[in-house]
Design a protein around this motif. Structure first.
Motif, PDB file in Angstrom:
ATOM      1  N   GLU A   1      38.784  38.873  40.530  1.00 31.01           N
ATOM      2  CA  GLU A   1      39.345  37.526  40.480  1.00 31.01           C
ATOM      3  C   GLU A   1      38.336  36.527  39.927  1.00 31.01           C
ATOM      4  O   GLU A   1      38.686  35.658  39.107  1.00 31.01           O
ATOM      5  CB  GLU A   1      39.792  37.098  41.880  1.00 31.01           C
ATOM      6  CG  GLU A   1      41.034  37.825  42.375  1.00 31.01           C
ATOM      7  CD  GLU A   1      41.314  37.566  43.850  1.00 31.01           C
ATOM      8  OE1 GLU A   1      42.469  37.731  44.262  1.00 31.01           O
ATOM      9  OE2 GLU A   1      40.358  37.219  44.591  1.00 31.01           O
ATOM     10  N   ALA A   2      37.088  36.647  40.355  1.00 28.71           N
ATOM     11  CA  ALA A   2      36.047  35.743  39.856  1.00 28.71           C
ATOM     12  C   ALA A   2      35.828  35.957  38.367  1.00 28.71           C
ATOM     13  O   ALA A   2      35.639  35.002  37.610  1.00 28.71           O
ATOM     14  CB  ALA A   2      34.750  35.963  40.632  1.00 28.71           C
ATOM     15  N   GLN A   3      35.866  37.213  37.952  1.00 31.74           N
ATOM     16  CA  GLN A   3      35.672  37.510  36.536  1.00 31.74           C
ATOM     17  C   GLN A   3      36.829  36.955  35.708  1.00 31.74           C
ATOM     18  O   GLN A   3      36.621  36.379  34.638  1.00 31.74           O
ATOM     19  CB  GLN A   3      35.557  39.019  36.324  1.00 31.74           C
ATOM     20  CG  GLN A   3      35.273  39.420  34.881  1.00 31.74           C
ATOM     21  CD  GLN A   3      35.023  40.908  34.733  1.00 31.74           C
ATOM     22  OE1 GLN A   3      34.776  41.605  35.707  1.00 31.74           O
ATOM     23  NE2 GLN A   3      35.077  41.382  33.507  1.00 31.74           N
ATOM     24  N   ALA A   4      38.050  37.111  36.195  1.00 32.60           N
ATOM     25  CA  ALA A   4      39.223  36.587  35.476  1.00 32.60           C
ATOM     26  C   ALA A   4      39.154  35.072  35.351  1.00 32.60           C
ATOM     27  O   ALA A   4      39.511  34.504  34.321  1.00 32.60           O
ATOM     28  CB  ALA A   4      40.500  37.013  36.196  1.00 32.60           C
ATOM     29  N   ALA A   5      38.662  34.415  36.411  1.00 29.42           N
ATOM     30  CA  ALA A   5      38.579  32.950  36.406  1.00 29.42           C
ATOM     31  C   ALA A   5      37.518  32.437  35.451  1.00 29.42           C
ATOM     32  O   ALA A   5      37.553  31.274  35.039  1.00 29.42           O
ATOM     33  CB  ALA A   5      38.304  32.442  37.815  1.00 29.42           C
ATOM     34  N   THR A   6      36.553  33.293  35.099  1.00 27.32           N
ATOM     35  CA  THR A   6      35.496  32.893  34.167  1.00 27.32           C
ATOM     36  C   THR A   6      35.726  33.518  32.793  1.00 27.32           C
ATOM     37  O   THR A   6      34.783  33.753  32.038  1.00 27.32           O
ATOM     38  CB  THR A   6      34.113  33.295  34.708  1.00 27.32           C
ATOM     39  OG1 THR A   6      34.109  34.700  35.037  1.00 27.32           O
ATOM     40  CG2 THR A   6      33.778  32.511  35.968  1.00 27.32           C
TER      41      THR A   6
ATOM     42  N   ARG B   1      33.946  31.855  48.299  1.00 27.83           N
ATOM     43  CA  ARG B   1      35.233  31.262  48.682  1.00 27.83           C
ATOM     44  C   ARG B   1      36.304  32.322  48.937  1.00 27.83           C
ATOM     45  O   ARG B   1      37.445  31.997  49.225  1.00 27.83           O
ATOM     46  CB  ARG B   1      35.704  30.284  47.606  1.00 27.83           C
ATOM     47  CG  ARG B   1      34.864  29.018  47.514  1.00 27.83           C
ATOM     48  CD  ARG B   1      35.592  27.921  46.757  1.00 27.83           C
ATOM     49  NE  ARG B   1      35.790  28.253  45.359  1.00 27.83           N
ATOM     50  CZ  ARG B   1      34.980  27.884  44.362  1.00 27.83           C
ATOM     51  NH1 ARG B   1      33.889  27.166  44.638  1.00 27.83           N
ATOM     52  NH2 ARG B   1      35.238  28.209  43.113  1.00 27.83           N
ATOM     53  N   GLY B   2      35.916  33.596  48.789  1.00 25.01           N
ATOM     54  CA  GLY B   2      36.834  34.683  49.122  1.00 25.01           C
ATOM     55  C   GLY B   2      37.443  35.397  47.942  1.00 25.01           C
ATOM     56  O   GLY B   2      38.233  36.332  48.119  1.00 25.01           O
ATOM     57  N   GLU B   3      37.087  35.025  46.707  1.00 24.75           N
ATOM     58  CA  GLU B   3      37.627  35.725  45.550  1.00 24.75           C
ATOM     59  C   GLU B   3      36.971  37.099  45.424  1.00 24.75           C
ATOM     60  O   GLU B   3      35.797  37.283  45.752  1.00 24.75           O
ATOM     61  CB  GLU B   3      37.387  34.923  44.269  1.00 24.75           C
ATOM     62  CG  GLU B   3      38.139  33.608  44.217  1.00 24.75           C
ATOM     63  CD  GLU B   3      37.932  32.881  42.900  1.00 24.75           C
ATOM     64  OE1 GLU B   3      37.533  33.526  41.902  1.00 24.75           O
ATOM     65  OE2 GLU B   3      38.162  31.655  42.858  1.00 24.75           O
ATOM     66  N   SER B   4      37.725  38.048  44.935  1.00 20.34           N
ATOM     67  CA  SER B   4      37.154  39.362  44.642  1.00 20.34           C
ATOM     68  C   SER B   4      36.364  39.292  43.341  1.00 20.34           C
ATOM     69  O   SER B   4      36.447  38.301  42.606  1.00 20.34           O
ATOM     70  CB  SER B   4      38.263  40.402  44.499  1.00 20.34           C
ATOM     71  OG  SER B   4      39.028  40.135  43.324  1.00 20.34           O
ATOM     72  N   LEU B   5      35.609  40.342  43.058  1.00 24.05           N
ATOM     73  CA  LEU B   5      34.846  40.386  41.809  1.00 24.05           C
ATOM     74  C   LEU B   5      35.779  40.269  40.611  1.00 24.05           C
ATOM     75  O   LEU B   5      35.502  39.526  39.661  1.00 24.05           O
ATOM     76  CB  LEU B   5      34.039  41.688  41.745  1.00 24.05           C
ATOM     77  CG  LEU B   5      33.006  41.800  40.615  1.00 24.05           C
ATOM     78  CD1 LEU B   5      31.885  40.795  40.810  1.00 24.05           C
ATOM     79  CD2 LEU B   5      32.440  43.220  40.553  1.00 24.05           C
TER      80      LEU B   5
END
Length: 333
Positions: free
Chosen positions: A271-276, A265-269
């Motif tokens: 950003e994805a890590q922060a979201a999880t 969906r376009g998140e950086s690594l």
């Protein structure tokens, strides 16, 4: 009754401890955080990892590894693969003599490209015939919910594999034995990387044709590398290969697939890590090691290479799709 220790209080470690307890073994689970060990021991729940699951009253938990390992005949290890070496160095003096060690981990070590059973053997000095691997379509929550499932116990010593099989067989989990440790471990490690690719495709809005193509070609590159390294090609048609790959690429319970969706969906690594909440999918950690292993072997792994490029080289997912689709034409066989 077999005395068993499970080292690792995450979702899969807790689910496997439950399996062992339900199979009639005397089980102690080690959790790194004392408050989590106390919760499991007193309330028979692991709320952070398996909310809503009632654990057997016979299952004990502790934050003291020496207490967990005391007298254990089976020692199952379920911690992040990249932390295994350091933790195992501390635990090795505590391991009971002649205990069977079970790897529940699915990864390849960065820097050494060693499989988890190889790291265990190297650090502990335990011979290969005392090390088993449990792998397959092992989504922890479904197993903890006692949904019918099958798994593989791999060990070069068939008698020891049968011993572990007996120890973890329940009315809801059916274990099969296999002597192909190389193939079973590689299937478990590489499927995490392919599941990231499937998640990326999902996040980009692609459908079932794309997912089926990634699963099938992902299986092909897993088998290609595995056979080069000495695995039995039939292993990849079984639970440790196709079975695990389908489950991990398809289920929303798969951390690798859902993490890949964020990247798609376009998140950086980051950003994805922060979201999880700081949790990184195992495939992200392993993709570089798998790629390095394949490059040393001279084996093409284009999907793994594409995932590594998205995660660590900043390549937009749409460019990886173009690169994969524009590769030179070839025969499937």
């Amino acid at each position: 009754m077999t005395r068993a220790a499970v080292l690792g209080g995450g979702s899969w470690g807790t689910a496997f401890a439950k399996v062992l307890a339900d199979a009639g073994n005397d089980v102690t689970l080690w959790a790194r955080r004392p408050e989590l060990a106390d919760q499991i021991d007193s309330r028979h729940e692991n709320v952070p990892y398996l909310p809503g699951i009632r654990l057997p009253s016979t299952l004990r938990a502790t934050a003291d590894p020496a207490a967990a390992l005391d007298g254990a005949q089976l020692v199952a290890i379920a911690i992040p693969s990249q932390t295994l070496r350091a933790n195992l160095a501390a635990w090795t003096p505590l391991l009971p003599r002649d205990a069977t060690l079970i790897s529940l981990m699915k990864g390849v070590e960065l820097g050494t490209t060693k499989r988890m059973s190889e790291v265990i053997a190297e650090v502990t000095g335990v011979p290969d015939e005392r090390i088993a691997v449990v792998t397959g379509p092992n989504l922890a929550l479904e197993i903890a919910q006692e949904q019918p499932a099958a798994t593989v116990v791999a060990c070069i010593d068939d008698d020891r594999a049968a011993f572990v099989q007996e120890a973890c067989g329940t009315r809801y989990l059916r274990p099969y034995t296999n002597t192909d440790v190389i193939g079973c471990e590689l299937g478990g490690a590489i499927k995490n990387v392919i599941a990231l690719a499937a998640g990326i495709a999902q996040g980009m809005g692609f459908g079932d044709n794309t997912k089926a193509s990634l699963i099938t070609r992902g299986l092909a590159e897993t088998a290609r590398l595995g056979v080069h390294l000495g695995a039995d090609p039939l292993t990849f048609a079984g639970l440790a290969g196709l079975g695990d790959l389908v489950a991990t690429c398809s289920s929303p319970l798969s951390r690798n697939r859902t993490f890949g969706e964020r990247l798609g969906r376009g998140e950086s690594l980051d950003e994805a890590q922060a979201a999880t909440h700081g949790q990184v999918a195992e495939g992200v950690k392993s993709c570089r090691a798998v790629l390095e292993l394949a490059q040393h072997a001279g084996v093409e792994v284009p999907i793994t290479q594409a995932v590594e490029a998205v995660c660590f080289r900043g390549l937009p997912p749409r460019h990886t799709v173009e690169a994969l689709m524009s590769r030179s034409m070839k025969s499937e066989s």
